[in-house]
Design a protein around this motif. Sequence first.
Motif, PDB file in Angstrom:
ATOM      1  N   PRO A  23      13.037   6.392  -6.786  1.00  0.00           N
ATOM      2  CA  PRO A  23      11.691   6.501  -7.348  1.00  0.00           C
ATOM      3  C   PRO A  23      11.266   5.202  -8.036  1.00  0.00           C
ATOM      4  O   PRO A  23      12.092   4.439  -8.528  1.00  0.00           O
ATOM      5  CB  PRO A  23      11.817   7.643  -8.367  1.00  0.00           C
ATOM      6  CG  PRO A  23      13.003   8.427  -7.923  1.00  0.00           C
ATOM      7  CD  PRO A  23      13.942   7.434  -7.303  1.00  0.00           C
ATOM      8  N   LYS A  24       9.958   4.964  -8.042  1.00  0.00           N
ATOM      9  CA  LYS A  24       9.405   3.745  -8.613  1.00  0.00           C
ATOM     10  C   LYS A  24       9.911   3.493 -10.027  1.00  0.00           C
ATOM     11  O   LYS A  24      10.379   2.386 -10.350  1.00  0.00           O
ATOM     12  CB  LYS A  24       7.879   3.838  -8.607  1.00  0.00           C
ATOM     13  CG  LYS A  24       7.170   2.751  -9.394  1.00  0.00           C
ATOM     14  CD  LYS A  24       5.667   3.024  -9.459  1.00  0.00           C
ATOM     15  CE  LYS A  24       4.959   2.023 -10.368  1.00  0.00           C
ATOM     16  NZ  LYS A  24       3.501   2.315 -10.461  1.00  0.00           N
ATOM     17  N   TRP A  65       6.281  -1.217   5.810  1.00  0.00           N
ATOM     18  CA  TRP A  65       7.086  -1.049   4.604  1.00  0.00           C
ATOM     19  C   TRP A  65       8.557  -0.891   4.998  1.00  0.00           C
ATOM     20  O   TRP A  65       8.891  -0.282   6.009  1.00  0.00           O
ATOM     21  CB  TRP A  65       6.632   0.178   3.821  1.00  0.00           C
ATOM     22  CG  TRP A  65       5.374  -0.036   3.029  1.00  0.00           C
ATOM     23  CD1 TRP A  65       4.119   0.353   3.374  1.00  0.00           C
ATOM     24  CD2 TRP A  65       5.262  -0.679   1.757  1.00  0.00           C
ATOM     25  NE1 TRP A  65       3.213  -0.016   2.405  1.00  0.00           N
ATOM     26  CE2 TRP A  65       3.890  -0.644   1.402  1.00  0.00           C
ATOM     27  CE3 TRP A  65       6.173  -1.277   0.891  1.00  0.00           C
ATOM     28  CZ2 TRP A  65       3.425  -1.194   0.200  1.00  0.00           C
ATOM     29  CZ3 TRP A  65       5.707  -1.818  -0.295  1.00  0.00           C
ATOM     30  CH2 TRP A  65       4.347  -1.778  -0.633  1.00  0.00           C
ATOM     31  N   THR A  70      11.721   2.689   0.827  1.00  0.00           N
ATOM     32  CA  THR A  70      11.286   4.097   0.837  1.00  0.00           C
ATOM     33  C   THR A  70      12.214   5.019   1.605  1.00  0.00           C
ATOM     34  O   THR A  70      12.050   6.243   1.543  1.00  0.00           O
ATOM     35  CB  THR A  70       9.883   4.202   1.453  1.00  0.00           C
ATOM     36  OG1 THR A  70       9.937   3.803   2.832  1.00  0.00           O
ATOM     37  CG2 THR A  70       8.890   3.323   0.711  1.00  0.00           C
ATOM     38  N   LEU A  75       6.935   3.814   5.959  1.00  0.00           N
ATOM     39  CA  LEU A  75       6.482   4.769   4.947  1.00  0.00           C
ATOM     40  C   LEU A  75       6.181   4.031   3.646  1.00  0.00           C
ATOM     41  O   LEU A  75       7.051   3.368   3.088  1.00  0.00           O
ATOM     42  CB  LEU A  75       7.551   5.833   4.712  1.00  0.00           C
ATOM     43  CG  LEU A  75       7.246   6.904   3.658  1.00  0.00           C
ATOM     44  CD1 LEU A  75       6.068   7.772   4.099  1.00  0.00           C
ATOM     45  CD2 LEU A  75       8.489   7.761   3.390  1.00  0.00           C
ATOM     46  N   ALA A  76       4.953   4.149   3.161  1.00  0.00           N
ATOM     47  CA  ALA A  76       4.552   3.477   1.921  1.00  0.00           C
ATOM     48  C   ALA A  76       5.175   4.157   0.711  1.00  0.00           C
ATOM     49  O   ALA A  76       5.439   5.362   0.736  1.00  0.00           O
ATOM     50  CB  ALA A  76       3.034   3.481   1.803  1.00  0.00           C
ATOM     51  N   PRO A  77       5.428   3.422  -0.356  1.00  0.00           N
ATOM     52  CA  PRO A  77       5.979   4.041  -1.570  1.00  0.00           C
ATOM     53  C   PRO A  77       4.971   4.984  -2.211  1.00  0.00           C
ATOM     54  O   PRO A  77       3.767   4.753  -2.164  1.00  0.00           O
ATOM     55  CB  PRO A  77       6.274   2.842  -2.478  1.00  0.00           C
ATOM     56  CG  PRO A  77       5.379   1.758  -1.992  1.00  0.00           C
ATOM     57  CD  PRO A  77       5.217   1.969  -0.528  1.00  0.00           C
ATOM     58  N   SER A  78       5.490   6.048  -2.785  1.00  0.00           N
ATOM     59  CA  SER A  78       4.654   7.013  -3.497  1.00  0.00           C
ATOM     60  C   SER A  78       5.352   7.408  -4.794  1.00  0.00           C
ATOM     61  O   SER A  78       6.458   7.955  -4.754  1.00  0.00           O
ATOM     62  CB  SER A  78       4.412   8.246  -2.629  1.00  0.00           C
ATOM     63  OG  SER A  78       3.603   9.183  -3.303  1.00  0.00           O
ATOM     64  N   PRO A  79       4.738   7.095  -5.967  1.00  0.00           N
ATOM     65  CA  PRO A  79       3.434   6.469  -6.119  1.00  0.00           C
ATOM     66  C   PRO A  79       3.432   5.026  -5.604  1.00  0.00           C
ATOM     67  O   PRO A  79       4.463   4.349  -5.610  1.00  0.00           O
ATOM     68  CB  PRO A  79       3.183   6.523  -7.620  1.00  0.00           C
ATOM     69  CG  PRO A  79       4.545   6.565  -8.227  1.00  0.00           C
ATOM     70  CD  PRO A  79       5.372   7.370  -7.273  1.00  0.00           C
ATOM     71  N   TYR A  80       2.255   4.614  -5.182  1.00  0.00           N
ATOM     72  CA  TYR A  80       2.093   3.319  -4.539  1.00  0.00           C
ATOM     73  C   TYR A  80       2.304   2.191  -5.555  1.00  0.00           C
ATOM     74  O   TYR A  80       1.805   2.268  -6.676  1.00  0.00           O
ATOM     75  CB  TYR A  80       0.687   3.222  -3.954  1.00  0.00           C
ATOM     76  CG  TYR A  80       0.453   2.052  -3.042  1.00  0.00           C
ATOM     77  CD1 TYR A  80       0.786   2.129  -1.687  1.00  0.00           C
ATOM     78  CD2 TYR A  80      -0.100   0.880  -3.519  1.00  0.00           C
ATOM     79  CE1 TYR A  80       0.566   1.061  -0.831  1.00  0.00           C
ATOM     80  CE2 TYR A  80      -0.321  -0.204  -2.667  1.00  0.00           C
ATOM     81  CZ  TYR A  80       0.016  -0.097  -1.333  1.00  0.00           C
ATOM     82  OH  TYR A  80      -0.203  -1.166  -0.501  1.00  0.00           O
ATOM     83  N   TRP A  81       3.052   1.159  -5.162  1.00  0.00           N
ATOM     84  CA  TRP A  81       3.212  -0.022  -6.001  1.00  0.00           C
ATOM     85  C   TRP A  81       3.681  -1.190  -5.149  1.00  0.00           C
ATOM     86  O   TRP A  81       4.045  -1.008  -3.981  1.00  0.00           O
ATOM     87  CB  TRP A  81       4.165   0.237  -7.174  1.00  0.00           C
ATOM     88  CG  TRP A  81       5.623   0.398  -6.824  1.00  0.00           C
ATOM     89  CD1 TRP A  81       6.187   1.363  -6.032  1.00  0.00           C
ATOM     90  CD2 TRP A  81       6.706  -0.422  -7.273  1.00  0.00           C
ATOM     91  NE1 TRP A  81       7.544   1.202  -5.961  1.00  0.00           N
ATOM     92  CE2 TRP A  81       7.897   0.120  -6.714  1.00  0.00           C
ATOM     93  CE3 TRP A  81       6.803  -1.534  -8.097  1.00  0.00           C
ATOM     94  CZ2 TRP A  81       9.153  -0.435  -6.946  1.00  0.00           C
ATOM     95  CZ3 TRP A  81       8.052  -2.088  -8.334  1.00  0.00           C
ATOM     96  CH2 TRP A  81       9.209  -1.534  -7.767  1.00  0.00           C
TER      97      TRP A  81
END
Length: 474
Positions: A23-24, A65, A70, A75-81
């Motif tokens: 996770p971010k 990505w 991820t 697949l883009a990170p979620s939450p996006y950063w």
Amino acid sequence: MQPKREFRGAWIQCVNGQWQGMPKEQMQQTLTYQLNELQKAGINVILFQVRAEGDALYPSRYEPWSRFLTGQQGLAPSPYWDPLQWMIDECHKRGMELHAWINPFRAKTQGTPSLSSPYYRQHPDRFFQYGGLWLFDPGLPENRRYICFIAADIVRNYDVDGLHIDDYFYPYPVAGQSIPDDNSYILYGKGRDRGDWRRDNVNAFIRALSDSIHKAKPWVKFGVSPFGIYRNKRSDPKGSDTSGLQNYDDLYADVLLWVREGWVDYCIPQIYWEIGNKAADYATLARWWNDNAPQRTLIIGQDVERTVKFEDTKRPGSHQIYQKYNLQRSLPNVQGSCQWYAKALVDNPQNYTTALRSSYHRYPALQPLMPWIDKKAPSKVKSLKAQWTATGYMLSWTAPKASKPLDKACQYVVYRFAKGEKTDLEDPSHIVAITRETQLLLPWAGGKAQYTYVVTALDRLSNESKPARRSVKL
């Protein structure tokens, strides 16, 4: 006296999967801790891997990505950063440079199930498989142009201090396998010796990559960290007295040519072996690179874990950090070290990092100069003064004016000298801060001791301005 200027780097890699699916918030906490510990250890350059296999640890319009971020390519990170922008900000806050590290030709590692790269989907014929990897064929000019375009895109869109590539050009040899580049050789080889042709392909790429980076932003440094052996003496009388894999013959990387021609700004040979290794002795290789690659900034790639694994040949009971660093600093053309890898340094095995903090990196260091890019110093700071503020007793100054980006001050060096001490700006023990701010909180202690503070400005290439002075009582 310790050197005032020294490259003190550390590699932070993604390809080992240390953040995959993390996770971010947890990844940022992990990196924050690592950067804090690296800062304490005197590290002043972070080489951050942002493209491991034709992918991106940043929002790219052209590449997917990374699965190393991820867990799934594309697949883009979620939450996006944006990990690259976040790392630039965090490094710059700590007075560190951030060099974006890419692997140019690797397109797919064994753990990646499928490719989501638009470039691959459009041009699958421009890749080949070898040793469980998919690679961009270096023999195709369109591949070389594409990778240069990606690198320039990073440089244009981010305030990176450098663009870094590692030791992977043509793939490391796999027993019983031949590199399947017949198609590109038929198109472009024209009957030449295939080894010479492959080296020319890599040479053309390095030269074009250098041009692309410096055209986008002239001040961004271009560096490479090749395998530690250029050639063995048995292959070339001018080679090193070693018996391992060779850049020139096995990876088709003519590193000395790149250094001599000035296509790279710094070179970090990965001399990961111990002193006394029979096939590739650290001391032999450090001296060989010192003697053969002086034209550009030379830095030694250090392996933290292997260094502590072996005993000092002159000090029984101690590992080899002392012997290696003492040798390195005795070599006139070596201008620093880069640590493989950052997490190992943070873990402080057998007090390796403690030795950096207490001895070899005890005082701050400016970056080595690169006069072939720029040698003009910025103007001196203005309006240097010390006064009480709501925060405390503050030393403050005004940034000098500059008409060109290369002349602009981006950092400041603050020195302190006690009453009666010689104002020697070459002595790094007097550096109290290297900062991007235009103020520094002073250690007020009753106002009875007198000091002279000196502030200089640094531009992007660490050219140092003339000093401004202010006497204060603390």
